[in-house]
Design a protein around this motif. Structure first.
Motif, PDB file in Angstrom:
ATOM      1  N   VAL A 112      -7.619   5.568  -9.668  1.00  0.00           N
ATOM      2  CA  VAL A 112      -6.160   5.375  -9.980  1.00  0.00           C
ATOM      3  C   VAL A 112      -5.866   4.005 -10.842  1.00  0.00           C
ATOM      4  O   VAL A 112      -4.932   4.138 -11.649  1.00  0.00           O
ATOM      5  N   VAL A 113      -6.497   3.099 -10.313  1.00  0.00           N
ATOM      6  CA  VAL A 113      -6.160   1.810 -11.141  1.00  0.00           C
ATOM      7  C   VAL A 113      -6.338   1.944 -12.608  1.00  0.00           C
ATOM      8  O   VAL A 113      -5.593   1.610 -13.373  1.00  0.00           O
ATOM      9  N   VAL A 114      -7.547   2.625 -12.929  1.00  0.00           N
ATOM     10  CA  VAL A 114      -7.994   2.985 -14.415  1.00  0.00           C
ATOM     11  C   VAL A 114      -6.897   3.969 -14.865  1.00  0.00           C
ATOM     12  O   VAL A 114      -6.558   3.718 -16.042  1.00  0.00           O
ATOM     13  N   VAL A 155       1.012  -6.709 -18.995  1.00  0.00           N
ATOM     14  CA  VAL A 155       0.313  -6.930 -17.740  1.00  0.00           C
ATOM     15  C   VAL A 155       1.239  -6.337 -16.408  1.00  0.00           C
ATOM     16  O   VAL A 155       2.102  -6.075 -16.717  1.00  0.00           O
ATOM     17  N   ARG A 156       0.420  -6.442 -15.323  1.00  0.00           N
ATOM     18  CA  ARG A 156       1.145  -5.887 -14.175  1.00  0.00           C
ATOM     19  C   ARG A 156       0.797  -6.753 -13.190  1.00  0.00           C
ATOM     20  O   ARG A 156      -0.727  -7.270 -13.004  1.00  0.00           O
ATOM     21  N   ILE A 157       1.237  -6.489 -11.805  1.00  0.00           N
ATOM     22  CA  ILE A 157       0.908  -7.038 -10.552  1.00  0.00           C
ATOM     23  C   ILE A 157       0.868  -5.526  -9.726  1.00  0.00           C
ATOM     24  O   ILE A 157       1.881  -5.070  -9.673  1.00  0.00           O
ATOM     25  N   ALA A 158      -0.047  -5.433  -8.944  1.00  0.00           N
ATOM     26  CA  ALA A 158      -0.298  -3.951  -8.511  1.00  0.00           C
ATOM     27  C   ALA A 158      -0.675  -4.165  -6.795  1.00  0.00           C
ATOM     28  O   ALA A 158      -1.552  -4.053  -6.413  1.00  0.00           O
ATOM     29  N   PRO A 159       0.566  -4.596  -5.987  1.00  0.00           N
ATOM     30  CA  PRO A 159       0.273  -4.906  -4.618  1.00  0.00           C
ATOM     31  C   PRO A 159       0.183  -3.587  -3.796  1.00  0.00           C
ATOM     32  O   PRO A 159       0.808  -2.511  -4.251  1.00  0.00           O
ATOM     33  N   SER A 160      -0.717  -3.642  -3.038  1.00  0.00           N
ATOM     34  CA  SER A 160      -0.629  -2.235  -1.639  1.00  0.00           C
ATOM     35  C   SER A 160       0.296  -2.510  -0.710  1.00  0.00           C
ATOM     36  O   SER A 160       0.220  -3.673  -0.318  1.00  0.00           O
ATOM     37  N   PRO A 161       1.204  -1.528  -0.581  1.00  0.00           N
ATOM     38  CA  PRO A 161       2.084  -1.986   0.513  1.00  0.00           C
ATOM     39  C   PRO A 161       1.538  -1.782   1.987  1.00  0.00           C
ATOM     40  O   PRO A 161       1.954  -0.962   2.779  1.00  0.00           O
ATOM     41  N   LEU A 163      -8.828   7.623  -5.208  1.00  0.00           N
ATOM     42  CA  LEU A 163      -9.165   6.185  -4.723  1.00  0.00           C
ATOM     43  C   LEU A 163      -8.923   5.149  -5.774  1.00  0.00           C
ATOM     44  O   LEU A 163      -8.841   5.395  -6.833  1.00  0.00           O
ATOM     45  N   TYR A 164      -8.945   4.120  -5.024  1.00  0.00           N
ATOM     46  CA  TYR A 164      -8.517   2.976  -5.829  1.00  0.00           C
ATOM     47  C   TYR A 164      -8.877   2.650  -7.269  1.00  0.00           C
ATOM     48  O   TYR A 164      -8.378   2.602  -8.339  1.00  0.00           O
ATOM     49  N   ASN A 165     -10.243   2.599  -7.312  1.00  0.00           N
ATOM     50  CA  ASN A 165     -10.937   2.355  -8.621  1.00  0.00           C
ATOM     51  C   ASN A 165     -10.521   3.347  -9.881  1.00  0.00           C
ATOM     52  O   ASN A 165     -10.429   3.149 -10.950  1.00  0.00           O
ATOM     53  N   ASP A 190     -11.717 -11.276  -5.858  1.00  0.00           N
ATOM     54  CA  ASP A 190     -12.262 -10.170  -5.019  1.00  0.00           C
ATOM     55  C   ASP A 190     -12.510  -8.785  -5.433  1.00  0.00           C
ATOM     56  O   ASP A 190     -13.056  -7.867  -5.049  1.00  0.00           O
ATOM     57  N   HIS A 191     -11.861  -8.920  -6.940  1.00  0.00           N
ATOM     58  CA  HIS A 191     -11.875  -7.182  -7.397  1.00  0.00           C
ATOM     59  C   HIS A 191     -13.069  -7.457  -8.758  1.00  0.00           C
ATOM     60  O   HIS A 191     -13.296  -6.367  -9.251  1.00  0.00           O
ATOM     61  N   ILE A 192     -13.896  -8.383  -8.800  1.00  0.00           N
ATOM     62  CA  ILE A 192     -14.826  -8.516  -9.817  1.00  0.00           C
ATOM     63  C   ILE A 192     -15.694  -7.550  -9.590  1.00  0.00           C
ATOM     64  O   ILE A 192     -16.318  -6.921 -10.650  1.00  0.00           O
ATOM     65  N   ILE A 246       3.297  -0.485  -7.404  1.00  0.00           N
ATOM     66  CA  ILE A 246       3.203  -0.374  -6.003  1.00  0.00           C
ATOM     67  C   ILE A 246       1.911   0.434  -5.672  1.00  0.00           C
ATOM     68  O   ILE A 246       2.207   1.940  -6.132  1.00  0.00           O
ATOM     69  N   GLU A 247       0.659   0.190  -5.328  1.00  0.00           N
ATOM     70  CA  GLU A 247      -0.364   0.761  -5.272  1.00  0.00           C
ATOM     71  C   GLU A 247      -0.234   1.522  -3.709  1.00  0.00           C
ATOM     72  O   GLU A 247      -0.926   1.180  -2.754  1.00  0.00           O
ATOM     73  N   ASP A 248       0.491   2.622  -3.707  1.00  0.00           N
ATOM     74  CA  ASP A 248       0.826   3.450  -2.193  1.00  0.00           C
ATOM     75  C   ASP A 248      -0.107   4.627  -1.990  1.00  0.00           C
ATOM     76  O   ASP A 248       0.488   5.591  -1.606  1.00  0.00           O
ATOM     77  N   ILE A 261      -5.219  -9.174 -14.912  1.00  0.00           N
ATOM     78  CA  ILE A 261      -5.254 -10.496 -14.321  1.00  0.00           C
ATOM     79  C   ILE A 261      -5.236 -10.402 -12.787  1.00  0.00           C
ATOM     80  O   ILE A 261      -3.979 -10.020 -12.344  1.00  0.00           O
ATOM     81  N   ARG A 262      -6.247 -10.502 -12.214  1.00  0.00           N
ATOM     82  CA  ARG A 262      -6.282 -10.299 -10.677  1.00  0.00           C
ATOM     83  C   ARG A 262      -7.390 -11.145  -9.925  1.00  0.00           C
ATOM     84  O   ARG A 262      -8.000 -11.724 -10.623  1.00  0.00           O
ATOM     85  N   GLY A 263      -7.289 -11.025  -8.694  1.00  0.00           N
ATOM     86  CA  GLY A 263      -8.089 -11.995  -7.777  1.00  0.00           C
ATOM     87  C   GLY A 263      -9.628 -11.555  -8.046  1.00  0.00           C
ATOM     88  O   GLY A 263     -10.054 -10.590  -8.311  1.00  0.00           O
TER      89      GLY A 263
HETATM   90  N1  GLU Z   1      -3.891  -2.760  -5.226  1.00  0.00           N
HETATM   91  C1  GLU Z   1      -4.857  -3.729  -5.487  1.00  0.00           C
HETATM   92  C2  GLU Z   1      -4.684  -5.229  -4.723  1.00  0.00           C
HETATM   93  O1  GLU Z   1      -3.763  -5.390  -4.153  1.00  0.00           O
HETATM   94  C3  GLU Z   1      -4.581  -4.248  -7.114  1.00  0.00           C
HETATM   95  C4  GLU Z   1      -5.700  -4.914  -7.753  1.00  0.00           C
HETATM   96  C5  GLU Z   1      -5.732  -4.900  -9.303  1.00  0.00           C
HETATM   97  O2  GLU Z   1      -4.936  -5.527  -9.716  1.00  0.00           O
HETATM   98  O3  GLU Z   1      -6.256  -3.987  -9.710  1.00  0.00           O
HETATM   99  O4  GLU Z   1      -5.391  -5.935  -4.613  1.00  0.00           O
END
Ligand code: GLU
Length: 451
Positions: free
Chosen positions: A166-168, A16-22, A162-164, A184-186, A52-54, A180-182
């Motif tokens: 690179v994330v894939v 699993v990962r956590i992928a915050p945008s800085p 773009l996001y959708n 808001d990404h559904i 890090i989603e930069d 596993i994420r918020g």
């Molecule tokens: N960079 C996205 C965010 O911070 C990641 C979302 C995801 O986990 O796919 O919300």
């Protein structure tokens, strides 16, 4: 029925990962998502990775990367593998875009149909399908009709992805088993599922966490409470208390409130996470923090203050010995909710009351007792708690009055407050000079006022 039904990749150990945008500091909602991912990984002997989603070069900042990593370090969550930076993976994304365009799964759009008149790469949503369905680990089956999904942009005119997209690519290359994420990404998930299918790989499982809400029921905002994780550090919350508070936001195990990390790991199950949003309650967080604070030893609290919060303890309280300091921390740690409140109370005790003239008026009787005390205190044989207590009791019973008549002005003279833990303890810890000086000062003030 003609639909894409995805079950999620199931093989192999959990990753699993956590992928915050800085583009800002780590948000409290992101920390909770990180915690759930981390617990899920630990629970399943899996791997937890920070990415890090930069890719947004304009909005991403190095200082935010540093502060996000500081926040993770503060709570003791570390990436099990090398941290991944999307900005270093441009070539990887480019080659996948090229191959999707080559296969016809994506296309350069007609510039005339684009708002800014430049061609972009769009994903070709398969119009012969009816819907995309997936089973969310928390929310159950979710179906989105295909006609609600536009041919979404995966790369800009300059080729930047773009996001959708690179994330894939990253979740696929990094072999993530669960996302596993918020919540808001559904709405992104169906698009990402279509991309997985176009790439010919099994998607991960998805779990969308309920949002953290403010008391109004709207998503938590700065008006409700601090939203940046490191603000909680600055405000004197302990990382374990904050994580314990966060794990209970949307997850429960009976009525239990306090969980050690090991207990969380043993008990946490993503399927037990609730669907409804969870309200962020600062009062409860303060309570949680006070529980953790009182369970800590004085020396651990002092070490936290100096090592983690960089409070210059030994300079600030230079004239106190280590054992005085520890005794005061022990005396006060049950009465405060945060480390900052403890710091403030220590500072106040150290400085002593500043503006005694604003003292609440004490009775004439109290003034006389205070004078009595000043006479007998210098000739006491010993200044331990018991000797001080017996002197104070003796003086009061001699005058035929209750203890409070002397305890009150003493407490005020020493602490500047009408409330404190045991005054006998405080007097014995602070020591002769400080006590005599402060009581003499109040005596002077009262003489001026009471004649
Ligand atoms: N960079 C996205 C965010 O911070 C990641 C979302 C995801 O986990 O796919 O919300």
């Amino acid at each position: 029925m003609n639909q894409i039904h995805t079950h999620g990749a199931t093989e192999g150990a959990v990753r699993v990962r956590i992928a915050p945008s800085p583009t800002g500091r780590l948000h409290i909602g992101n920390l909770r998502a990180a915690l759930f991912n981390w617990l899920f990984a630990r629970r399943n002997s899996g791997t937890f990775i920070v990415r890090i989603e930069d890719t947004d070069l304009e909005r991403s900042k190095k200082e935010y990367v540093d502060s996000i990593l500081d926040a993770f370090a503060w709570v003791g969550m570390h990436s099990d593998e090398t941290i991944v930076y999307q900005s270093e993976r441009t070539d990887v994304y480019r080659s996948y875009i090229d191959s999707l365009v080559a296969s016809g799964a994506a296309y350069w759009s007609d510039p005339l149909s684009e708002e800014n008149g430049t061609s972009v790469v769009r994903f070709r949503v398969p119009r012969h399908e009816q819907s995309v369905t997936f089973t969310d680990c928390i929310r159950g089956p979710i179906t989105v009709p295909i006609d609600q999904i536009d041919d979404f942009v995966i790369a800009r005119a300059d080729g930047s992805p773009l996001y959708n997209f690179v994330v894939v690519i990253d979740d696929m290359v990094m072999r993530m088993t669960h996302v596993i994420r918020g919540e808001d990404h559904i709405s992104n998930t169906p698009k990402q599922l279509l991309l997985y299918r176009a790439l010919g790989v099994m998607p991960p499982h998805f779990a969308h966490l309920p949002l953290i809400l403010g008391v109004s029921g709207a998503p938590l905002s700065k008006r409700d409470a601090a939203t940046a994780v490191l603000d909680y550090k600055e405000q004197g919350y302990l990382p374990d208390a904050l994580c314990n508070y966060l794990v209970r936001l949307g997850w429960s195990h009976g009525d239990q409130e306090i969980f050690s990390r090991d207990e969380m790991i043993a008990l946490f199950d993503i399927a037990d996470v609730q669907k409804a949003g969870a309200i962020f309650d600062v009062v409860k967080l303060r309570w949680m923090n006070s529980q953790y604070l009182r369970a800590m030893s004085a020396s651990a609290i002092l070490a936290y203050m100096s090592d983690v919060l960089s409070i210059p303890i030994s300079e600030q309280f230079a004239d106190w010995t280590r054992s005085q300091l520890e005794a005061l921390v022990d005396l006060y740690k049950d009465r405060v909710a945060t480390v900052r409140e403890l710091e403030a109370v220590l500072q106040q005790l150290h400085t002593g009351p500043i503006e005694l003239p604003e003292a609440p008026m004490f009775t004439e009787q109290s003034s006389l007792l205070l004078r009595d005390f000043l006479m007998h205190y210098p000739v006491l044989e010993s200044y331990d708690r018991d000797s001080i207590e017996s002197l104070i009791r003796r003086l009061c019973s001699h005058a035929g009055v209750g203890l409070v008549l002397l305890a009150k002005p003493l407490r005020y003279a020493i602490t500047g407050s009408m409330e404190s833990p045991s005054i006998f303890m405080i007097l014995s810890i602070l020591g002769y000079d400080t006590v005599y000086e402060r009581i003499a000062k109040l005596d002077e003030v009262l003489r001026g006022k009471n004649g």
